[in-house]
Design an enzyme around this catalytic site. Sequence first.
Site, short mmCIF file in Angstrom:
data_model
loop_
_atom_site.label_atom_id
_atom_site.label_comp_id
_atom_site.label_asym_id
_atom_site.label_seq_id
_atom_site.Cartn_x
_atom_site.Cartn_y
_atom_site.Cartn_z
N ASP A 1 -23.05 -23.99 -7.47
CA ASP A 1 -21.69 -23.93 -8.02
C ASP A 1 -21.63 -23.40 -9.45
O ASP A 1 -22.59 -23.47 -10.21
CB ASP A 1 -21.00 -25.30 -7.94
N GLU B 1 -23.16 -29.34 -7.66
CA GLU B 1 -24.01 -30.12 -8.59
C GLU B 1 -23.19 -30.60 -9.78
O GLU B 1 -23.43 -31.66 -10.34
CB GLU B 1 -25.19 -29.26 -9.07
N GLU B 2 -22.21 -29.78 -10.16
CA GLU B 2 -21.40 -30.14 -11.34
C GLU B 2 -20.40 -31.26 -11.02
O GLU B 2 -19.68 -31.72 -11.89
CB GLU B 2 -20.62 -28.91 -11.85
N ARG C 1 -41.10 -33.50 -18.40
CA ARG C 1 -41.46 -34.85 -18.81
C ARG C 1 -41.76 -35.68 -17.57
O ARG C 1 -40.97 -35.69 -16.63
CB ARG C 1 -40.32 -35.50 -19.59
N HIS D 1 -23.05 -24.21 -20.27
CA HIS D 1 -21.64 -24.62 -20.24
C HIS D 1 -20.84 -24.01 -21.39
O HIS D 1 -19.87 -24.59 -21.85
CB HIS D 1 -21.51 -26.17 -20.28
ZN LIG Z 1 -24.12 -27.78 -15.54
ZN LIG Z 2 -26.78 -27.00 -13.91
#
Ligand SMILES: [Zn+2]
Ligand SMILES: [Zn+2]
Length: 426
Positions: free
Chosen positions: A107, A165-166, A210, A396
């Site tokens: 997305d 995912e957002e 990590r 973003h």
């Molecule tokens: Zn994002």
């Molecule tokens: Zn992302």
Amino acid sequence: MDLIKRKILIFFISILTFSNLFGIDSSLENRINREIERLKNKLITIRRQIHQNPELSNREFKTSRFVAEHLKKLGLEVKTGIAHTGVVGLLKGTQPGTTVALRADMDALPIQELNDIPYKSKRKGVMHACGHDVHMTVALGVAMVLSRMRDEIKGNIKFIFQPAEEGAPPGEEGGASLMIKEGVLENPKVSAIFGLHVFPLLNVGTIGYRPEAFMAQSNRFEIEIIGKGAHGATPHLGIDAVVIASEVVLALQTIPSRQIDAREPVVLSVGIIEGGNRFNIIADKVRLVGTVRVFSKEMSREVKEKMEKIIKGITESYGASYKFQYVEGAPPVHNDPSLTRESIKVIEKIIGSKNVILLKPQMVAEDFSYYGVKIPSFFYFLGVRNEKKGITHMLHTPYFNVDEECIPIGIRLMCNLLFAYLEKYQ
Ligand SMILES: [Zn+2]
Ligand SMILES: [Zn+2]
């Protein structure tokens, strides 16, 4: 003479042990490199095509079709319509073994792209500002390379192209949790999963990672302070929701700064304050909306309880009331310790240990974490920054972009990680 022979023998034995340790042989690695080199221009074209045609969460209709057609052409078994627009491609190796997955999200974001580039987004107000176009290109590239190497594959590789995912639009389900609910980790059962995210604070050619807690859990809260309206000149006849909300906003900051152990990463941010409608009227209601970032379920609950105490205490002392909603989001991204160790060995061999950067825990979130709750997972950041080319903008934002050199690197790393995994866990 004997001594020389012995030294030569030790040299070869150490080479063999060394390559075995990392689980991939160099001829395989060279073949992967050759395939990627051959595909390089095609991959850039694919990335730009996806970049120009971004679609929002749960609306990835054309993207999904594009991906599915591509995977079918490569001869993969393809399933579509999973979790709305999700696509899953299964690449079967000719040798028996387990199934490992690679996940890419699909997305874009409601942002107007401001980059002056020939492949700028064609959709007004929609942009691949989180780099999911690159994630898809890397996954498609891996499918292109590995579909030509089936004879070398011990087991299967599942390509998971995930929508939303957002976050799904209000009132809709979506993303990784829905993909899992709809069986994406079954038939065949997936034993481990890999994923990556582009990261503009890391130079192209490097990666960041990590072990264990890597990315935060992201929660959303909404508070409504309910007071009583009055004339602005006679506030004593009302209950001023603006003054109460102001106290609440400040007091909430004492949770991370004064109530939680300073060694525990916690963020609490109020992003929206809304209330009142005229300069000379005491507001009867104020709405506060924000986010809490933590690294465990326990901490999430603890912050919630402390928030409620503050909100209750302050509103009660002024005779106001409140509503409080606290919605827990995706869990923290937790990298499986041994899978991380093994993966880092593979990555260090390919890009050199100086280019593999151990990061601090990140307060941003990723719904890749849902897969990691079910099976061992490894998620890392792919460097995309290039100051010389002016590629420095954050995710973003309307100027976000990547150095496309990151694409072959991402594909190389993923191909080798998948091979190393299948070799070890066959
Ligand atoms: Zn994002
Ligand atoms: Zn992302």
